[in-house]
Design an enzyme around this catalytic site. Structure first.
Site, PDB file in Angstrom:
ATOM      1  N   SER A 240     -11.124  -1.084   5.745  1.00 46.81           N
ATOM      2  CA  SER A 240     -12.381  -0.667   6.498  1.00 46.81           C
ATOM      3  C   SER A 240     -13.549  -1.768   6.177  1.00 46.81           C
ATOM      4  CB  SER A 240     -13.067   0.808   6.214  1.00 46.81           C
ATOM      5  OG  SER A 240     -13.116   0.733   4.801  1.00 46.81           O
ATOM      6  N   HIS A 270      -5.184   4.654   4.597  1.00 45.55           N
ATOM      7  CA  HIS A 270      -6.633   4.025   4.035  1.00 45.55           C
ATOM      8  C   HIS A 270      -7.442   5.564   4.234  1.00 45.55           C
ATOM      9  CE1 HIS A 270      -9.811   1.883   3.140  1.00 45.55           C
ATOM     10  NE2 HIS A 270     -10.376   1.624   4.242  1.00 45.55           N
ATOM     11  N   HIS A 317      -2.670   3.696  -6.913  1.00 45.02           N
ATOM     12  CA  HIS A 317      -3.546   2.827  -6.290  1.00 45.02           C
ATOM     13  C   HIS A 317      -3.132   1.195  -6.339  1.00 45.02           C
ATOM     14  CE1 HIS A 317      -7.593   0.855  -5.372  1.00 45.02           C
ATOM     15  NE2 HIS A 317      -7.936   2.576  -4.653  1.00 45.02           N
ATOM     16  N   ARG A 326     -14.073   8.039  -9.257  1.00 46.32           N
ATOM     17  CA  ARG A 326     -14.567   8.720  -8.146  1.00 46.32           C
ATOM     18  C   ARG A 326     -13.964  10.178  -8.137  1.00 46.32           C
ATOM     19  NH1 ARG A 326     -13.253   4.698  -3.307  1.00 46.32           N
ATOM     20  NH2 ARG A 326     -11.145   4.815  -4.431  1.00 46.32           N
ATOM     21  N   ASP A 372      -8.655  10.286  -3.187  1.00 46.36           N
ATOM     22  CA  ASP A 372      -8.163  11.367  -2.351  1.00 46.36           C
ATOM     23  C   ASP A 372      -7.575  12.525  -2.840  1.00 46.36           C
ATOM     24  OD1 ASP A 372      -9.185   9.716  -0.164  1.00 46.36           O
ATOM     25  OD2 ASP A 372      -7.609   8.314  -0.370  1.00 46.36           O
TER      26      ASP A 372
HETATM   27  N1  CMX Z   1       4.047   8.770  -5.907  1.00 45.81           N
HETATM   28  C1  CMX Z   1       5.471   8.257  -6.074  1.00 45.81           C
HETATM   29  N2  CMX Z   1       5.874   7.085  -6.131  1.00 45.81           N
HETATM   30  C2  CMX Z   1       4.805   6.164  -5.938  1.00 45.81           C
HETATM   31  C3  CMX Z   1       3.454   6.561  -5.954  1.00 45.81           C
HETATM   32  C4  CMX Z   1       3.186   8.102  -5.814  1.00 45.81           C
HETATM   33  N3  CMX Z   1       1.897   8.582  -5.872  1.00 45.81           N
HETATM   34  N4  CMX Z   1       2.548   5.383  -5.843  1.00 45.81           N
HETATM   35  C5  CMX Z   1       3.169   4.281  -6.109  1.00 45.81           C
HETATM   36  N5  CMX Z   1       4.604   4.785  -5.987  1.00 45.81           N
HETATM   37  C6  CMX Z   1       5.823   3.900  -5.975  1.00 45.81           C
HETATM   38  C7  CMX Z   1       5.741   2.848  -4.809  1.00 45.81           C
HETATM   39  O1  CMX Z   1       6.161   3.855  -3.797  1.00 45.81           O
HETATM   40  C8  CMX Z   1       6.444   1.995  -4.980  1.00 45.81           C
HETATM   41  O2  CMX Z   1       7.748   2.262  -4.912  1.00 45.81           O
HETATM   42  P1  CMX Z   1       8.899   1.053  -4.017  1.00 45.81           P
HETATM   43  O3  CMX Z   1       8.894   0.065  -4.990  1.00 45.81           O
HETATM   44  O4  CMX Z   1      10.191   1.911  -4.171  1.00 45.81           O
HETATM   45  O5  CMX Z   1       8.263   0.750  -2.887  1.00 45.81           O
HETATM   46  C9  CMX Z   1       6.303   1.694  -6.453  1.00 45.81           C
HETATM   47  O6  CMX Z   1       5.759   2.992  -7.185  1.00 45.81           O
HETATM   48  C10 CMX Z   1       5.429   0.288  -6.850  1.00 45.81           C
HETATM   49  O7  CMX Z   1       4.133   0.988  -6.063  1.00 45.81           O
HETATM   50  P2  CMX Z   1       2.716   0.129  -6.606  1.00 45.81           P
HETATM   51  O8  CMX Z   1       2.603  -1.100  -6.687  1.00 45.81           O
HETATM   52  O9  CMX Z   1       2.200   1.117  -7.659  1.00 45.81           O
HETATM   53  O10 CMX Z   1       1.796   0.840  -5.424  1.00 45.81           O
HETATM   54  P3  CMX Z   1       1.194   0.126  -4.077  1.00 45.81           P
HETATM   55  O11 CMX Z   1      -0.265  -0.707  -4.513  1.00 45.81           O
HETATM   56  O12 CMX Z   1       2.575  -0.405  -3.396  1.00 45.81           O
HETATM   57  O13 CMX Z   1       0.516   1.351  -3.228  1.00 45.81           O
HETATM   58  C11 CMX Z   1      -0.520   3.528  -2.636  1.00 45.81           C
HETATM   59  C12 CMX Z   1      -0.308   2.201  -3.623  1.00 45.81           C
HETATM   60  C13 CMX Z   1      -1.922   4.151  -3.148  1.00 45.81           C
HETATM   61  C14 CMX Z   1      -0.163   3.396  -1.356  1.00 45.81           C
HETATM   62  C15 CMX Z   1       0.502   4.237  -3.680  1.00 45.81           C
HETATM   63  O14 CMX Z   1       0.393   4.387  -4.754  1.00 45.81           O
HETATM   64  C16 CMX Z   1       0.609   5.635  -2.877  1.00 45.81           C
HETATM   65  O15 CMX Z   1       1.394   5.722  -1.735  1.00 45.81           O
HETATM   66  N6  CMX Z   1      -0.040   6.683  -3.271  1.00 45.81           N
HETATM   67  C17 CMX Z   1       0.128   7.985  -2.533  1.00 45.81           C
HETATM   68  C18 CMX Z   1      -0.547   7.859  -1.417  1.00 45.81           C
HETATM   69  C19 CMX Z   1      -2.126   7.993  -1.794  1.00 45.81           C
HETATM   70  O16 CMX Z   1      -2.568   8.727  -2.741  1.00 45.81           O
HETATM   71  N7  CMX Z   1      -2.996   7.076  -0.795  1.00 45.81           N
HETATM   72  C20 CMX Z   1      -4.340   7.144  -1.197  1.00 45.81           C
HETATM   73  C21 CMX Z   1      -4.799   5.857  -1.606  1.00 45.81           C
HETATM   74  C22 CMX Z   1      -6.160   5.571  -1.717  1.00 45.81           C
HETATM   75  C23 CMX Z   1      -6.991   4.358  -1.634  1.00 45.81           C
HETATM   76  O17 CMX Z   1      -6.254   3.288  -1.115  1.00 45.81           O
HETATM   77  O18 CMX Z   1      -8.070   4.190  -1.833  1.00 45.81           O
END
Ligand code: CMX
Length: 434
Positions: A240, A270, A317, A326, A372
């Site tokens: 955003s 997001h 994250h 937060r 979130d």
């Molecule tokens: N549950 C299970 N597995 C998770 C996880 C979770 N909450 N968070 C990360 N992982 C996994 C990823 O899917 C990834 O797996 P693969 O290698 O098989 O693809 C691995 O751990 C490494 O990921 P990462 O480098 O730690 O995390 P990213 O930077 O790729 O992604 C995020 C970050 C937020 C998208 C991810 O942690 C996630 O999907 N969380 C759940 C959804 C969520 O809470 N979103 C809100 C984000 C808030 C914000 O951005 O402000």
């Protein structure tokens, strides 16, 4: 001193630093880029400049150098209230200074003249099918007001000058921020509350006015103040903030930029994540027959989810490597005001078990909760139970930071964005495959 005068002084003092960096150190290398980063959403590439906030992987966001606990403690609060004025947060984001009560009153006086929506915005909102997504309504309402832009008018009259371009931008921002609250609440009451919009009350501060227009009693005003403050900025590389900055870099005015910011927030990776998280928690509550959550049942539920290859919503994250401050600020609010709320008990119980489960699974770089994981449950408790609306709340808060950044973009003459693209053939050549 009035906010605009303080800002003018700050800008004058700050510009020589940028000029010196560009003139004398313009060719200094900051970073290198890998193929993985190019395909991977430019993750971690250091290529943006913002002085409004900085996301420390361990400490979380700092607004103008202040941590969230510091901001919550130092900013002035309305008498008898727990959470600071959003007007004060705006002052801090723009100037880097903690405002006095008087400074806040000045901003409040500016805002109070500008909550009213033009009739055509109301007409546009009303003409949209009622099942239009509230984020689409929000974006449409903001971009419709582009005709009001003083920045565009200045440009159109051939008077836009690099040194003063921030001034009409600042005026546009002051016009728009109060209206963001009014548009949000209007959409809410029109769409979800039998079409019963409530007019703004210019005597009230931002959070109180929003609660008033939503038709929700105390302490929802504190909820609103806290929510907007916590969501106001998170560096400038998130979708955003970056979208707003990018659109404004083409010298588009704030209405185009903020409308685009709203569009950027609307995606499930997001801004939509908060509603997805609450949806998941409430689905779990239903699956568990609304029983009081124990560590054992929650742990089993979370492990089963992971075993099915799904992510645990609200955890992890891209940058942060600790519990999001937060999240903690909202947890403290909930512990004080709604400790017996069943949804909160689930949120709290997950906090006790999920980090260890994610650590043991060994994949997520950050096993801790993000913002979130918490925000939806507080809104739900105070009666805002329409998931689709949650990202509108995020939009209102995020606009404070995005617009502050854009004012400064114009003040220091940030250029139009134009990164260079390569083809896959070229990358294969660089990689030595071809
Ligand atoms: N549950 C299970 N597995 C998770 C996880 C979770 N909450 N968070 C990360 N992982 C996994 C990823 O899917 C990834 O797996 P693969 O290698 O098989 O693809 C691995 O751990 C490494 O990921 P990462 O480098 O730690 O995390 P990213 O930077 O790729 O992604 C995020 C970050 C937020 C998208 C991810 O942690 C996630 O999907 N969380 C759940 C959804 C969520 O809470 N979103 C809100 C984000 C808030 C914000 O951005 O402000």
């Amino acid at each position: 001193m009035a906010l605009k005068d303080v800002l003018a002084k700050k800008i004058d003092e700050f510009r020589p630093r940028v000029v010196k960096l560009l003139k004398e150190y313009g060719d200094t290398k900051v970073d290198e880029v890998t193929i993985k980063q190019m395909y991977g959403g430019m993750r971690g590439i250091k290529c943006l400049v913002t002085d409004i906030s900085y996301l420390d992987p361990q400490e979380g966001i700092r607004f103008r150098g202040y941590t969230i606990p510091e901001v919550l403690e130092k900013l002035p609060k309305p008498a008898g209230k727990e959470e600071p004025y959003d007007e004060g947060q705006f002052y801090l984001l723009l100037t880097g200074d903690i405002p006095t009560e008087e400074d806040v009153a000045d901003v409040q006086a500016e805002f109070s003249k500008r909550y009213e929506l033009p009739q055509y915005v109301i007409d546009i909102l009303r003409s949209l099918p009622r099942d239009t997504h509230p984020m689409s309504m929000f974006s449409a309402a903001v971009v419709a007001m582009q005709r009001e832009s003083k920045f565009f008018k200045t440009y159109d009259e051939g008077k836009l000058d690099k040194m003063t371009a921030w001034e009409p931008m600042y005026e546009d921002v002051l016009d728009l921020l109060p209206k963001m609250a009014t548009i949000g609440a209007y959409i809410y009451r029109m769409k979800y509350k039998n079409d019963t919009p409530i007019a703004p009350d210019p005597k009230l501060d931002y959070g109180s006015n929003f609660a008033h227009m939503m038709g929700i009693d105390e302490p929802y005003d504190d909820v609103a103040r806290l929510y907007f403050l916590l969501h106001s900025d998170h560096e400038s590389g998130n979708v955003s903030a970056h979208t707003g900055h990018l659109v404004a870099s083409g010298l588009a005015d704030i209405y185009y930029a903020v409308s685009a910011m709203i569009d950027g927030l609307a995606g499930p990776l997001h801004g939509l994540a908060n509603q997805e998280t609450l949806k998941w928690i409430q689905g779990m509550m239903k699956d568990l027959n609304y029983q009081e959550p124990t560590r054992e049942v929650l742990a089993k539920y979370a492990k089963d989810l992971l075993a099915r290859g799904q992510v645990i919503p609200g955890y992890g994250h891209a940058v942060l490597r600790q519990t999001d401050p937060r999240y903690m600020a909202q947890r403290e609010f909930a512990l004080k005001h709604m400790p017996d709320d069943l949804t909160f008990k689930y949120v709290s119980g997950l906090f006790e078990v999920v980090p260890d489960i994610l650590k043991a699974a060994g994949k997520a770089k950050n096993p801790w909760p993000n913002v979130d994981a918490h925000s939806g449950c507080i809104q739900w408790h105070y009666g805002v139970q329409e998931y689709d609306f949650y990202t509108c709340l995020f939009s209102i808060g995020r606009a404070f930071g995005v617009t502050s950044n854009i004012i400064w973009d114009r003040a220091v003459g940030q250029a139009i964005e134009r990164p260079k693209s390569l083809t896959t053939d070229m990358l294969e050549e660089i990689a030595g495959i071809k």
